[in-house]
Scaffold this motif. Structure first.
Motif, mmCIF file in Angstrom:
data_model
loop_
_atom_site.group_PDB
_atom_site.id
_atom_site.type_symbol
_atom_site.label_atom_id
_atom_site.label_comp_id
_atom_site.label_asym_id
_atom_site.label_seq_id
_atom_site.Cartn_x
_atom_site.Cartn_y
_atom_site.Cartn_z
ATOM 1 N N ARG A 281 33.960 24.002 80.983
ATOM 2 C CA ARG A 281 33.886 22.866 82.058
ATOM 3 C C ARG A 281 33.486 21.636 81.338
ATOM 4 O O ARG A 281 32.862 21.633 80.309
ATOM 5 C CB ARG A 281 32.593 23.503 83.136
ATOM 6 C CG ARG A 281 31.305 23.597 82.588
ATOM 7 C CD ARG A 281 30.356 24.010 83.511
ATOM 8 N NE ARG A 281 29.011 23.931 83.157
ATOM 9 C CZ ARG A 281 28.364 22.778 83.092
ATOM 10 N NH1 ARG A 281 28.501 21.835 83.313
ATOM 11 N NH2 ARG A 281 27.096 22.893 82.472
ATOM 12 N N GLU A 282 33.771 20.603 82.194
ATOM 13 C CA GLU A 282 33.306 19.294 81.718
ATOM 14 C C GLU A 282 34.079 19.211 80.172
ATOM 15 O O GLU A 282 33.336 18.286 79.488
ATOM 16 C CB GLU A 282 31.724 19.196 81.400
ATOM 17 C CG GLU A 282 31.398 19.248 83.159
ATOM 18 C CD GLU A 282 31.437 17.658 83.455
ATOM 19 O OE1 GLU A 282 30.318 16.829 83.774
ATOM 20 O OE2 GLU A 282 32.391 17.814 84.163
ATOM 21 N N GLU B 185 29.872 19.080 77.965
ATOM 22 C CA GLU B 185 30.787 20.054 77.702
ATOM 23 C C GLU B 185 30.095 21.334 77.520
ATOM 24 O O GLU B 185 29.257 21.507 76.751
ATOM 25 C CB GLU B 185 31.651 19.682 76.630
ATOM 26 C CG GLU B 185 32.953 20.739 76.167
ATOM 27 C CD GLU B 185 33.709 20.095 74.999
ATOM 28 O OE1 GLU B 185 34.649 19.390 75.263
ATOM 29 O OE2 GLU B 185 33.420 20.687 74.076
ATOM 30 N N TYR C 113 26.640 32.908 86.754
ATOM 31 C CA TYR C 113 26.715 31.600 87.611
ATOM 32 C C TYR C 113 26.332 31.865 88.988
ATOM 33 O O TYR C 113 26.107 31.273 89.769
ATOM 34 C CB TYR C 113 28.328 31.491 87.630
ATOM 35 C CG TYR C 113 28.669 30.605 86.240
ATOM 36 C CD1 TYR C 113 28.128 29.335 86.005
ATOM 37 C CD2 TYR C 113 29.645 31.044 85.278
ATOM 38 C CE1 TYR C 113 28.555 28.542 84.914
ATOM 39 C CE2 TYR C 113 29.706 30.589 84.153
ATOM 40 C CZ TYR C 113 29.228 29.322 83.898
ATOM 41 O OH TYR C 113 29.790 28.933 82.739
ATOM 42 N N GLY D 138 30.889 19.725 87.438
ATOM 43 C CA GLY D 138 32.212 19.316 86.669
ATOM 44 C C GLY D 138 33.372 20.233 87.060
ATOM 45 O O GLY D 138 33.092 21.120 87.890
ATOM 46 N N GLU D 139 34.298 19.857 86.382
ATOM 47 C CA GLU D 139 35.785 20.399 86.448
ATOM 48 C C GLU D 139 35.563 21.850 85.615
ATOM 49 O O GLU D 139 34.868 22.135 84.630
ATOM 50 C CB GLU D 139 37.132 19.732 85.998
ATOM 51 C CG GLU D 139 36.883 18.507 86.697
ATOM 52 C CD GLU D 139 37.303 18.665 88.149
ATOM 53 O OE1 GLU D 139 38.078 19.473 88.605
ATOM 54 O OE2 GLU D 139 36.618 17.798 88.851
ATOM 55 N N VAL D 140 36.157 22.777 86.183
ATOM 56 C CA VAL D 140 36.186 24.210 85.447
ATOM 57 C C VAL D 140 37.440 24.761 85.279
ATOM 58 O O VAL D 140 38.417 24.808 86.035
ATOM 59 C CB VAL D 140 35.506 25.130 86.575
ATOM 60 C CG1 VAL D 140 35.412 26.631 85.926
ATOM 61 C CG2 VAL D 140 33.827 24.564 86.674
ATOM 62 N N LEU E 259 32.912 29.398 91.877
ATOM 63 C CA LEU E 259 33.174 30.092 90.587
ATOM 64 C C LEU E 259 32.671 31.574 90.302
ATOM 65 O O LEU E 259 33.387 32.366 90.016
ATOM 66 C CB LEU E 259 32.479 29.269 89.522
ATOM 67 C CG LEU E 259 32.605 29.667 88.193
ATOM 68 C CD1 LEU E 259 34.207 29.986 87.609
ATOM 69 C CD2 LEU E 259 31.782 28.840 87.184
ATOM 70 N N SER F 229 36.866 25.622 91.637
ATOM 71 C CA SER F 229 35.855 24.904 91.732
ATOM 72 C C SER F 229 34.475 25.396 91.484
ATOM 73 O O SER F 229 34.281 26.571 91.541
ATOM 74 C CB SER F 229 36.038 24.215 93.551
ATOM 75 O OG SER F 229 35.425 25.556 94.109
ATOM 76 N N PRO F 230 33.516 24.443 90.887
ATOM 77 C CA PRO F 230 32.299 25.014 90.862
ATOM 78 C C PRO F 230 31.588 25.814 91.844
ATOM 79 O O PRO F 230 30.985 26.887 91.579
ATOM 80 C CB PRO F 230 31.377 23.728 90.617
ATOM 81 C CG PRO F 230 32.225 22.651 90.028
ATOM 82 C CD PRO F 230 33.567 23.047 91.154
ATOM 83 N N VAL G 109 34.598 30.587 80.341
ATOM 84 C CA VAL G 109 34.416 29.403 81.473
ATOM 85 C C VAL G 109 34.203 28.221 80.605
ATOM 86 O O VAL G 109 33.172 27.996 79.850
ATOM 87 C CB VAL G 109 33.561 29.726 82.376
ATOM 88 C CG1 VAL G 109 33.175 28.293 83.228
ATOM 89 C CG2 VAL G 109 33.732 31.206 83.236
#
Length: 300
Positions: A207-208, A214, A228, A236-238, A187, A183-184, A205
């Motif tokens: 994501r998106e 993206e 991060y 977004g999804e990771v 991360l 999850s973001p 990593v």
């Protein structure tokens, strides 16, 4: 359970296409992870023709159906109702109906509900048909630039720090590329834990994936964790891909020789960190081992 509505057709490029009828079975339909154009023709046929369409969130799947002119009813199937919903879906197939299962995005059962349903179908002798397509795991792997000849999908790490570290410690000796969902908001902490338990390996990593924003960011686990932590949780999804250990010593003696060789060029802590990166062994264990080796050398 909702009965299917007006269905059996879908639209591509303004042309309405009739979907061929389906035999009674459970169809596992992969759907786009972002870009709706990634849907396969077979998936559209299945979504349009199935007597019953079960999905995690009808609101999410409705967006996909509307894009391709599929007008039909759906029934919810998610982690909170799967124990109750599965028997009814299996019974419907036994009565001669076709059932399609679609997750919100990607391939069903990959960190998504559906396991109970597939097991129940198999136990009842019901045919299970995979309808392959988009997968966040494979999309991240192919874009990572890391060796993909062998990989292990580890799913989501625990939200509890202790359990997360234990899981990573168990994965430290795996000689394949590791793939995680995360999850973001967790991360940065997860990347830092990976660096500590796996060593400062090369990682990516992603994501998106397939969406407008993206991002595929490469670096070592330490570098990515720092990025991060400073930038904050991304949107977004990771997916996190972690390279396998560069080198796995054959035995403890070889590890000792590596530690001593590195310690002649750098401080003990840094030597342990470099050895962890090279071997996949926990840094703290290597540091303690190096101290013991130095003490034994001084006493000798």
């Amino acid at each position: 359970m909702e009965e299917s509505g007006r269905q059996g057709r879908f639209v591509i490029g303004g042309a309405e296409i009739a979907a061929p009828p389906l035999e009674p079975a459970l169809y596992l339909v992969a759907t786009p992870i972002g870009n709706l154009s990634d849907i396969t023709l077979r998936a559209l046929e299945t979504l349009a023709a199935a007597d019953i369409l079960a999905c995690e969130d009808t609101r999410v799947t409705r967006v996909l159906l509307e894009r391709y002119g599929i007008r039909r009813r759906m029934t919810a199937y998610h982690e909170h109702n799967e124990a109750q919903a599965a028997p009814g879906l299996i019974a419907a197939i036994a009565e001669g109906k076709s059932v399609a299962l679609a997750s919100d995005a990607g391939t069903p059962l990959v960190s998504d509900p559906g396991f109970r349903l597939v097991r129940a179908a198999q136990e009842k002798g019901v045919r299970v048909v995979p309808v392959p397509g988009p997968s966040a795991v494979l999309a991240a792997l192919t874009a990572s630039g890391l060796p993909t000849d062998s990989f292990l999908f580890a799913g989501f790490l625990s939200t509890k720090a202790g359990q997360r570290k234990s899981r990573l410690e168990a994965l430290a000796t795996v000689s394949s590329l590791l793939v995680f969902f995360e999850s973001p908001r967790r991360l940065a902490a997860s990347l830092a834990a990976m660096a500590e338990m796996l060593g400062d390996r090369e990682a990516v990593v992603a994501r998106e994936l397939t969406k407008a924003f993206e991002e595929v960011r490469r670096g070592t686990l330490v570098e990515l964790a720092a990025h991060y932590e400073a930038a904050g949780a991304p949107r977004g999804e990771v997916v996190v891909c972690v390279a396998p250990p560069l080198e796995v010593p054959r035995d403890a003696d070889e590890t000792d020789r590596l530690l001593l060789a590195l310690s002649t060029e750098m401080a003990a802590s840094k030597a342990a960190g470099e050895a962890a990166r090279m071997t996949g062994t926990k840094k703290s264990d290597l540091y303690q081992r190096l101290l013991a080796l130095k003490k034994a050398g001084d006493d000798g």
